[in-house]
Design a protein around this motif. Structure first.
Motif, short mmCIF file in Angstrom:
data_model
loop_
_atom_site.label_atom_id
_atom_site.label_comp_id
_atom_site.label_asym_id
_atom_site.label_seq_id
_atom_site.Cartn_x
_atom_site.Cartn_y
_atom_site.Cartn_z
N LEU A 1 3.61 36.86 53.50
CA LEU A 1 4.78 36.27 52.84
C LEU A 1 5.16 37.08 51.61
CD1 LEU A 1 3.75 32.53 53.19
CD2 LEU A 1 5.54 33.71 54.45
N ALA B 1 5.33 38.40 58.52
CA ALA B 1 4.54 37.15 58.62
C ALA B 1 4.62 36.53 60.01
CB ALA B 1 5.02 36.16 57.57
N HIS B 2 5.82 36.54 60.63
CA HIS B 2 5.97 35.82 61.90
C HIS B 2 5.35 36.57 63.07
CE1 HIS B 2 9.69 38.22 61.55
NE2 HIS B 2 9.64 38.31 62.84
N PHE C 1 0.37 24.80 53.80
CA PHE C 1 0.96 25.06 52.49
C PHE C 1 0.60 23.96 51.51
CE2 PHE C 1 3.34 27.62 55.35
CZ PHE C 1 3.76 28.71 54.60
N ALA D 1 4.77 21.33 53.72
CA ALA D 1 5.94 21.91 54.38
C ALA D 1 6.09 21.43 55.82
CB ALA D 1 5.88 23.45 54.33
N PHE E 1 8.20 19.72 58.73
CA PHE E 1 9.65 19.70 58.92
C PHE E 1 10.14 18.26 58.99
CE2 PHE E 1 8.31 23.65 61.28
CZ PHE E 1 8.52 24.47 60.20
N HIS F 1 12.92 16.96 59.82
CA HIS F 1 13.87 16.61 60.88
C HIS F 1 13.18 16.54 62.24
CE1 HIS F 1 13.57 20.94 60.82
NE2 HIS F 1 14.15 21.03 61.99
N TYR G 1 5.90 23.13 67.25
CA TYR G 1 6.99 24.03 66.84
C TYR G 1 6.71 25.48 67.25
CZ TYR G 1 10.35 26.32 63.69
OH TYR G 1 11.36 27.10 63.17
N ASP H 1 12.75 23.13 49.66
CA ASP H 1 11.41 23.63 49.44
C ASP H 1 11.26 25.01 50.11
OD1 ASP H 1 8.73 24.14 49.29
OD2 ASP H 1 8.08 22.33 50.35
N GLU I 1 8.82 26.57 50.86
CA GLU I 1 7.69 26.61 51.80
C GLU I 1 8.10 26.18 53.21
OE1 GLU I 1 4.34 24.56 50.07
OE2 GLU I 1 3.77 26.31 48.91
N LEU I 2 9.24 25.45 53.35
CA LEU I 2 9.68 25.04 54.69
C LEU I 2 10.03 26.24 55.56
CD1 LEU I 2 11.80 21.80 54.16
CD2 LEU I 2 9.65 22.00 55.38
N GLU J 1 9.10 29.23 55.05
CA GLU J 1 7.88 30.04 55.14
C GLU J 1 6.94 29.49 56.22
OE1 GLU J 1 7.64 31.81 50.61
OE2 GLU J 1 6.24 30.25 51.21
N ALA J 2 6.86 28.15 56.29
CA ALA J 2 6.01 27.54 57.31
C ALA J 2 6.52 27.91 58.70
CB ALA J 2 5.99 26.02 57.14
N SER J 3 7.84 27.92 58.86
CA SER J 3 8.43 28.28 60.14
C SER J 3 8.09 29.72 60.50
CB SER J 3 9.94 28.09 60.07
OG SER J 3 10.57 28.76 61.12
N ARG J 4 8.10 30.61 59.50
CA ARG J 4 7.78 32.02 59.76
C ARG J 4 6.31 32.18 60.15
NH1 ARG J 4 9.49 36.47 56.02
NH2 ARG J 4 9.05 37.54 57.95
N MET J 5 5.43 31.41 59.49
CA MET J 5 4.01 31.51 59.83
C MET J 5 3.76 31.04 61.26
SD MET J 5 2.53 32.94 57.35
CE MET J 5 0.83 32.86 57.90
N THR K 1 14.45 30.86 62.05
CA THR K 1 14.09 29.89 61.01
C THR K 1 15.35 29.30 60.40
OG1 THR K 1 12.05 31.05 60.50
CG2 THR K 1 12.97 29.67 58.76
N LEU L 1 16.73 26.91 63.09
CA LEU L 1 15.86 25.81 63.53
C LEU L 1 15.36 24.94 62.39
CD1 LEU L 1 13.72 27.59 66.28
CD2 LEU L 1 15.54 25.92 66.60
N VAL L 2 15.34 25.48 61.17
CA VAL L 2 14.82 24.69 60.05
C VAL L 2 15.87 24.49 58.96
CG1 VAL L 2 13.11 24.60 58.20
CG2 VAL L 2 12.42 25.32 60.48
N VAL M 1 17.66 20.79 58.37
CA VAL M 1 17.19 20.07 57.18
C VAL M 1 18.36 19.81 56.23
CG1 VAL M 1 15.76 20.30 55.11
CG2 VAL M 1 14.81 20.86 57.33
#
Lengths: 351, 285
Positions: free
Chosen positions: A52, A72-73, A81, A85, A87, A89, A98, B180, B182-183, B185-189, B197, B200-201, B205
Motif C-alpha cells: 500500500l 498490492a492487488h 485493517f 474496513a 464494506f 454496502h 468479495y 475511510d 482503508e475501504l 485499500e481493503a478492496s485492493r488487498m 475498486t 465496486l466499493v 458506498v
C-alpha cells in the motif's frame, strides 16, 4: 513455504524518515509482532509489506522473488485493517467472498467458502446479516474471515484488536494465536501493546524512531533487552544509573555490585544503566549481610492483595520491588531497608 | 438527553422567527402564485380575480408539452453528465495533499462568483466561428475553416454542465473526504485493481451522495433560463424561458404562474421517486 525478506527498507515522507534501514527475515509459518510506541514506523512497515506504500529504498522479497514493484492487488496477501474496513454496502457473506467474486468464482462457490470461513472464526449463522447489525467482536471475526478467504501467503493485521474492550481483546488474542497455529500461516501483527505481543508472538520486532531495535522471542526481549528503551517498553523495569568496571562489577553510589552476564564493548568507568525487573528485586531487613545489597529507605507501599509493591529510594534513585504478600517484609514508609539485586537478574545497558 | 417540548414564551420565540421569515418570503408569495394561476388575464390590469382552469388547460398543447418534456430530459442529461465528470474528479481531489486540495477548492469557488450571464456569453464566444476554439483548431491544421458551434444543443449542454460542475464538486467533497481510505485499500488487498475498486466499493458506498448531487444539478438546471437563450436555438428553450417570456414579455401572469406550479410539482415528484428508489435499493441490501 513463504519466507519474507526485507532488505534495507526505508520510507521517507518529505524530510521525515518513517522507516529506515530495516533488514529482516521472517521464516515461514511464524507469528510475528511489530511492536513499538505510536509513531515508531510499525504501521508504515506493515503497509510497505502489503504494497500500500512504495519503499524509498530497499527491496521486499518473498521466497527470493522481488515483490517491491508488485502492486498490492497482485501480492495475494490478506490484511485486517485498524478500522476493519468492512464494506457497508455488502452483507457479511458478500464481504467475505468479495475476493473470490473478483477472481470470478460463481455465487454458490462463494457462499460455501463464506460459510466455511465463518465456521473457522466461530461465527456461524450470520452470513446474510448486514455489517451494521454486528457487534464489535463479530465485525472483528468477519474482517479476519475476509482476509483469509483467498488462502493468502501472508496474513497482515494492523492493530486489529484496538477497537475492542479489554476483556474481549484478551480473549481474541488467544483465539487469533490458536487460529494461526491451526492454519500454519505466516502472520504479521502491528501492535503497541506489549502484553498482546507477549501473548501471541513467536518473534517480536521492537521498533522505535523508524528503526528496528531488537528482534527475538518475547521472553528473550523481556529477559535480555538490547537497550534501555526496550527494557522500559517491554514490561515494567527499574533503570538504575551506575558505573561500569570490567570484568564483572558496577558501582551504584559507593556500593560494588556483581554482574553475572557482563556486557561487551563498554569501556572502564563508563556510565551505564542497570535494568532489573521489579519481581527480581528483594527487600531485606536493614543491616542484613550479603552480596549485592544496597541500603535504602521505603518511600511507598502499595498492597494490591495478590501482590505487594514496595518503592525504595537508594542513592537518590527509585527502585520498585514486587513481592507476594507471603514473602512480604514487615516494614513501613520511612523505615531503612536493604535491597538485594540478584547478580544473574541484572542487565547492563549502555547509558 | 431527550429533547423537551418547548415551554413558555421564550422557547416559542426561537421558533417564531424562522416561521415568520418562511411565511413572509415563501408561503405568502407561493399562495399568491397559486391564486394567480387560476385568475383570468386582463389587458389593462394584467389579471383579474376569477376561478378558471384555462391556464392549466393550455399547458396540454403540443408546443408546451414538448417544451416541458425537453426541459426535464435536458436537466436529467446534464445532471448525469456533470456527476459522471465531477465524481471521479472529487474522488481524486480528496486523495491529494491537503494544501493542493485547498488550492483546487479556492479555484472552484472562484468560478462560482461568475454570473450565469457572463458564463453564457463567454461560451458563446468560445464556440463562435469568429473568435472561438475552432480558429485555434484551424491554426493547428485540424480543421479546414472556422465553424460556429453555437447556438446548438451541444453548446447548451456544455454551458449548463460548466455551470453545474463546481456546485456538484462542493456537494460531493465533504462526503468523499469522509470516506475511510482503508475501504478502497481493503478492496485492493482482496485483489481488485484501483479501477474495479472505484466501481465496486467507492461508487456503491457513496451512492446516497451521488443521488443527492444528481437531484441538485437536476433542479438547478430546471431553473436555467439565460443559457438556453444564449447558447440554444428557440427549439431548445426550456420551460423556464417560456415562463419568463409569458410573465415579462407577454404580460400573461396567470399562465406563467400555472406553468411554474406544474413544473415545480412535477419536478418534486421526480425527486421523490428518485429518493424512494434509492432508499428501496439500500434497504433491500
Amino acid at each position: 513455504m513463504s519466507t519474507l525478506r526485507l532488505e534495507d527498507i526505508g520510507k521517507s515522507f518529505g524530510n521525515f524518515a518513517a522507516v529506515s534501514e530495516v533488514n529482516l527475515e521472517f521464516p515461514h509459518g511464524k507469528f510475528i509482532c511489530l511492536l513499538g510506541p505510536s509513531g515508531c514506523g510499525k504501521t508504515t512497515l506493515l503497509r510497505l509489506i502489503a504494497g500500500l506504500e512504495q519503499p524509498t529504498t530497499g527491496q521486499i522479497k518473498l521466497d527470493g522473488k522481488d515483490l517491491t514493484a508488485v502492486p498490492a492487488h497482485q501480492r495475494e496477501f490478506g490484511m485486517v485493517f485498524q478500522s476493519l474496513a468492512l464494506f457497508p454496502h455488502l452483507t457479511v457473506g458478500e464481504n467475505i467472498s468479495y475476493g473470490l467474486r473478483i477472481r470470478g468464482t460463481e455465487k454458490p462457490g462463494c457462499r460455501q467458502r463464506a460459510q466455511e470461513l465463518l465456521e473457522l472464526v466461530r461465527l456461524p449463522g450470520v452470513i446474510d446479516r448486514q455489517i451494521s447489525q454486528l457487534s464489535g467482536g463479530q465485525r472483528q471475526r468477519v474482517a479476519i474471515a475476509r482476509a483469509l478467504a483467498l488462502n493468502p501467503k501472508l496474513f497482515l493485521l494492523d492493530e486489529p484488536l484496538s477497537a475492542l474492550d479489554a476483556k474481549l481483546r484478551e480473549a481474541m488474542q488467544v483465539e487469533l494465536r490458536q487460529l494461526q497455529q491451526r492454519l500454519g500461516i505466516s502472520t504479521i501483527v502491528v501492535t503497541h501493546d506489549q502484553r498482546e505481543a507477549m501473548t501471541m508472538a513467536d518473534i517480536v520486532v521492537i521498533m522505535d524512531h523508524g528503526k528496528v531495535q531488537q528482534v527475538g522471542s518475547p521472553l528473550e526481549t523481556y529477559r535480555n533487552p538490547a537497550n534501555a528503551f526496550i527494557a522500559d517498553f517491554i514490561g515494567i523495569t527499574n533503570l538504575l544509573g551506575a558505573v561500569w568496571h570490567p570484568p564483572s562489577t558496577v558501582t551504584v553510589g559507593d556500593i560494588t555490585v556483581r554482574i553475572a552476564n557482563p556486557p561487551a564493548n563498554i569501556p572502564n568507568g563508563a556510565p551505564v544503566k542497570l535494568s532489573v525487573r521489579p519481581e527480581d528485586v528483594h527487600v531485606r531487613p536493614a543491616g542484613e549481610v550479603g552480596v549485592n545489597r544496597l541500603p535504602g529507605t521505603v518511600t511507598f507501599i502499595r498492597d494490591l492483595g495478590s501482590s505487594v509493591e514496595i518503592t525504595v529510594e537508594c542513592f537518590g534513585q527509585r527502585l520498585l520491588a514486587v513481592t507476594t504478600p507471603r514473602e512480604r517484609l514487615n516494614t513501613r514508609v520511612g523505615a531503612p531497608v536493604s535491597v538485594e539485586l540478584p547478580e544473574n537478574s541484572i542487565v547492563v545497558l549502555k547509558s | 438527553m431527550t429533547p423537551q417540548p418547548p415551554r413558555g414564551l421564550r422557547d416559542y420565540v426561537a421558533i417564531l422567527y424562522p416561521a415568520f421569515m418562511l411565511g413572509v418570503f415563501f408561503v405568502v408569495p407561493f399562495a399568491i402564485m397559486i391564486a394567480v394561476s387560476f385568475f383570468r388575464r386582463n389587458e389593462l390590469t394584467f389579471y383579474e380575480p376569477a376561478f378558471v382552469l384555462s391556464n392549466y388547460a393550455r399547458l396540454f398543447t403540443t408546443f408546451f408539452g414538448k417544451s416541458f418534456v425537453f426541459s426535464i430530459l435536458l436537466s436529467a442529461l446534464v445532471g448525469v453528465l456533470v456527476v459522471i465528470v465531477a465524481f471521479p474528479f472529487t474522488y481524486l481531489l480528496t486523495r491529494l495533499r491537503r494544501r493542493t486540495q485547498v488550492f483546487y477548492l479556492v479555484f472552484i469557488l472562484s468560478v462560482l462568483s461568475l454570473s450565469e450571464v457572463i458564463i453564457g456569453f463567454t461560451w458563446s464566444t468560445l464556440l463562435s466561428a469568429t473568435a472561438g476554439i475552432s480558429n485555434l483548431l484551424v491554426f493547428m491544421g485540424l480543421l479546414d475553416q472556422p465553424q460556429a458551434w453555437t447556438p446548438s444543443l451541444t453548446a447548451l449542454v456544455v454551458g449548463l454542465s460548466y455551470l453545474g460542475f463546481p456546485y456538484t464538486v462542493l456537494v460531493l467533497y465533504p462526503a468523499l473526504s469522509r470516506l475511510d481510505p482503508e475501504l478502497p485499500e481493503a478492496s485492493r488487498m482482496l485483489g481488485a485493481s484501483p479501477l474495479r475498486t472505484f466501481f465496486l466499493v467507492v461508487i456503491p458506498v457513496m451512492r446516497s451522495s451521488i443521488i443527492s448531487a444528481l437531484i441538485m444539478v437536476f433542479v438547478f438546471n430546471l431553473g436555467a433560463y439565460v443559457l438556453p437563450q444564449v447558447l440554444g436555438r428557440p427549439e431548445h428553450w426550456t420551460l423556464s424561458v417560456l415562463i419568463t417570456d409569458q410573465a415579462i414579455f407577454q404580460s400573461n401572469m396567470p399562465f406563467a404562474a400555472a406553468m411554474a406550479i406544474v413544473l415545480m410539482v412535477l419536478s418534486l415528484m421526480l425527486v421523490a421517486v428518485t429518493l424512494v428508489l434509492g432508499q428501496e435499493r439500500s434497504s433491500q441490501r
